[in-house]
Design an enzyme around this catalytic site. Sequence first.
Site, short mmCIF file in Angstrom:
data_model
loop_
_atom_site.label_atom_id
_atom_site.label_comp_id
_atom_site.label_asym_id
_atom_site.label_seq_id
_atom_site.Cartn_x
_atom_site.Cartn_y
_atom_site.Cartn_z
N CYS A 32 14.92 34.08 -11.55
CA CYS A 32 14.08 35.04 -12.27
C CYS A 32 12.77 34.47 -12.80
O CYS A 32 12.75 33.51 -13.56
CB CYS A 32 14.87 35.64 -13.43
N CYS A 87 12.99 53.82 -13.68
CA CYS A 87 13.85 52.77 -14.21
C CYS A 87 13.05 51.80 -15.07
O CYS A 87 12.08 51.19 -14.60
CB CYS A 87 14.50 52.03 -13.05
N CYS A 116 11.99 35.55 -21.49
CA CYS A 116 13.43 35.81 -21.66
C CYS A 116 14.17 34.48 -21.89
O CYS A 116 13.94 33.51 -21.18
CB CYS A 116 13.98 36.50 -20.41
N CYS A 167 18.65 32.62 -15.68
CA CYS A 167 18.93 33.11 -14.31
C CYS A 167 17.99 32.42 -13.31
O CYS A 167 16.76 32.57 -13.40
CB CYS A 167 18.77 34.62 -14.25
N ARG A 207 20.90 50.78 -2.27
CA ARG A 207 19.44 50.66 -2.37
C ARG A 207 18.93 49.38 -1.71
O ARG A 207 19.37 48.29 -2.06
CB ARG A 207 18.97 50.70 -3.83
N CYS A 262 24.62 51.57 -12.11
CA CYS A 262 23.83 51.01 -11.01
C CYS A 262 24.11 49.52 -11.02
O CYS A 262 23.72 48.83 -11.97
CB CYS A 262 22.34 51.30 -11.23
N CYS A 310 16.71 55.65 -15.90
CA CYS A 310 17.53 54.45 -15.70
C CYS A 310 16.95 53.36 -16.59
O CYS A 310 15.73 53.31 -16.81
CB CYS A 310 17.47 54.02 -14.23
N1 SAM Z 1 17.08 41.21 -18.30
C1 SAM Z 1 18.03 42.17 -17.86
C2 SAM Z 1 19.20 41.54 -17.16
O1 SAM Z 1 19.01 40.55 -16.46
O2 SAM Z 1 20.30 42.03 -17.31
C3 SAM Z 1 17.42 43.25 -16.99
C4 SAM Z 1 16.30 42.92 -16.01
S1 SAM Z 1 16.71 41.78 -14.68
C5 SAM Z 1 15.12 41.27 -14.09
C6 SAM Z 1 17.37 42.86 -13.44
C7 SAM Z 1 17.83 42.27 -12.13
O3 SAM Z 1 16.73 41.97 -11.30
C8 SAM Z 1 18.60 40.98 -12.15
O4 SAM Z 1 19.94 41.14 -12.50
C9 SAM Z 1 18.49 40.53 -10.71
O5 SAM Z 1 19.58 41.02 -9.96
C10 SAM Z 1 17.17 41.17 -10.25
N2 SAM Z 1 16.16 40.13 -9.95
C11 SAM Z 1 15.49 39.37 -10.86
N3 SAM Z 1 14.67 38.49 -10.26
C12 SAM Z 1 14.80 38.70 -8.93
C13 SAM Z 1 14.22 38.09 -7.77
N4 SAM Z 1 13.35 37.09 -7.88
N5 SAM Z 1 14.58 38.54 -6.56
C14 SAM Z 1 15.49 39.54 -6.45
N6 SAM Z 1 16.08 40.15 -7.49
C15 SAM Z 1 15.75 39.73 -8.72
C1 DTB Z 2 17.52 45.49 -9.21
O1 DTB Z 2 18.64 45.33 -8.67
N1 DTB Z 2 16.39 44.99 -8.73
C2 DTB Z 2 15.27 45.32 -9.60
C3 DTB Z 2 15.94 46.21 -10.67
N2 DTB Z 2 17.33 46.17 -10.33
C4 DTB Z 2 15.69 46.00 -12.08
C5 DTB Z 2 14.52 44.15 -10.07
C6 DTB Z 2 13.95 43.29 -8.98
C7 DTB Z 2 13.11 42.22 -9.59
C8 DTB Z 2 12.38 41.39 -8.59
C9 DTB Z 2 11.59 40.31 -9.23
C10 DTB Z 2 10.48 40.81 -10.11
O2 DTB Z 2 9.68 41.68 -9.71
O3 DTB Z 2 10.34 40.28 -11.23
FE1 SF4 Z 3 16.22 37.39 -18.40
FE2 SF4 Z 3 15.49 37.49 -15.87
FE3 SF4 Z 3 17.99 36.83 -16.47
FE4 SF4 Z 3 17.13 39.37 -16.88
S1 SF4 Z 3 17.33 38.33 -14.92
S2 SF4 Z 3 18.34 38.09 -18.27
S3 SF4 Z 3 14.99 38.98 -17.43
S4 SF4 Z 3 16.14 35.65 -16.99
#
Ligand code: SAM
Ligand code: DTB
Ligand code: SF4
Length: 331
Positions: free
Chosen positions: A78, A115, A71, A75, A278, A206, A146
């Site tokens: 992430c 989802c 990606c 973030c 959640r 959500c 979702c």
């Molecule tokens: N890429 C899209 C976006 O960011 O809008 C959708 C997928 S993204 C992985 C969805 C959500 O997962 C993020 O907004 C964040 O709140 C959560 N998330 C990602 N990495 C995480 C982590 N290491 N621990 C907890 N939540 C995480």
């Molecule tokens: C949300 O609030 N938490 C989920 C879902 N929406 C998409 C994602 C959590 C991701 C945790 C890190 C991972 O597994 O990559």
């Molecule tokens: Fe990309 Fe992760 Fe940010 Fe979603 S949360 S936009 S997958 S870097």
Amino acid sequence: MNQPVAPHALTFHKPLKPHAEVARWSQDEVEALFALPFNDLLFRAQTVHREHFDPSRVQLSTLLSVKTGGCPEDCGYCPQSVRYDTGVTSQELMPLEEVLAAAEAARAAGASRFCMGAAWRGPKQRDLDQVKQMIAGVKALGLETCATLGMLKEGMAGQLKDAGLDYYNHNLDTAPEKYDDIVGTRGYDDRLDTLRQVREAGVNVCCGGIVGMGESREERAGLLVQLANLDPQPESVPINNLVKVEGTPLADVEGIDWSEFVRTIAVARIVAPKSFVRLSAGRQQMPEAVQALCFLAGANSIFYGDKLLTTGNPEADRDRALFDKLDIRPL
Ligand code: SAM
Ligand code: DTB
Ligand code: SF4
């Protein structure tokens, strides 16, 4: 000696803001909830919870990463950002049949919602065309659908709705004051704009965030103020405890104590009384007793299945055993 407080003094009915469906919460009010004695806070959260929900029912959502890693966004939490070396193997958009097989397995295991997550800044039109087929297929299995695909362009949310999308997940992640420390490639307003589009298209929202990213209690309250003042409030509010992944900038951040996490859940329940709150990422690292306190504090939804997107989640068997101990039944 302290006098016990009469229970009615702890119940809390917030007046509606004029011409709106939800009460308006101020930063001070939400901070005051966080500052309550732990037991009073939980009592108040349970009271609110029981006004709107059966406290022994919990909704189950299963996640599938339909497009993983690579990606372009930054973030800081992430593992899927191309900017961090986290060992995540990138995977292009999954074939439809594989997605539907995963959805069938989720349904067989007892999930009610499926989802689909994609590691995009936002979908391109040709991506969306494929995701729409996935949504239609999952919906046809009788599951709630979702998707979490990143930022949307005008018109996309309507297409998703037409394909059968029930919920769109898009998180605010943290308080506006903390946000720029965590994400540089999209602004808070960009997130609010996508949420507006989802709402206007008639798709359920959500929307939640992550705690344990080094934020202060005021900033945790600030996130909940933002979520509570979305009007209408989100139907689902995922509260994630940061899963620290090596290689990400937040890998070594100091997390929050379990009691502070439970408080966050309780405050979320009070400020969003009709939303599903959640208990989201971070459960694998959480003792069962803490999870039980989260349910007591008003959490009534979980991610169910042995994987979140790229990181682990408790095995379904373990969750079923936990539910048995707590007399919780899936919704
Ligand atoms: N890429 C899209 C976006 O960011 O809008 C959708 C997928 S993204 C992985 C969805 C959500 O997962 C993020 O907004 C964040 O709140 C959560 N998330 C990602 N990495 C995480 C982590 N290491 N621990 C907890 N939540 C995480
Ligand atoms: C949300 O609030 N938490 C989920 C879902 N929406 C998409 C994602 C959590 C991701 C945790 C890190 C991972 O597994 O990559
Ligand atoms: Fe990309 Fe992760 Fe940010 Fe979603 S949360 S936009 S997958 S870097």
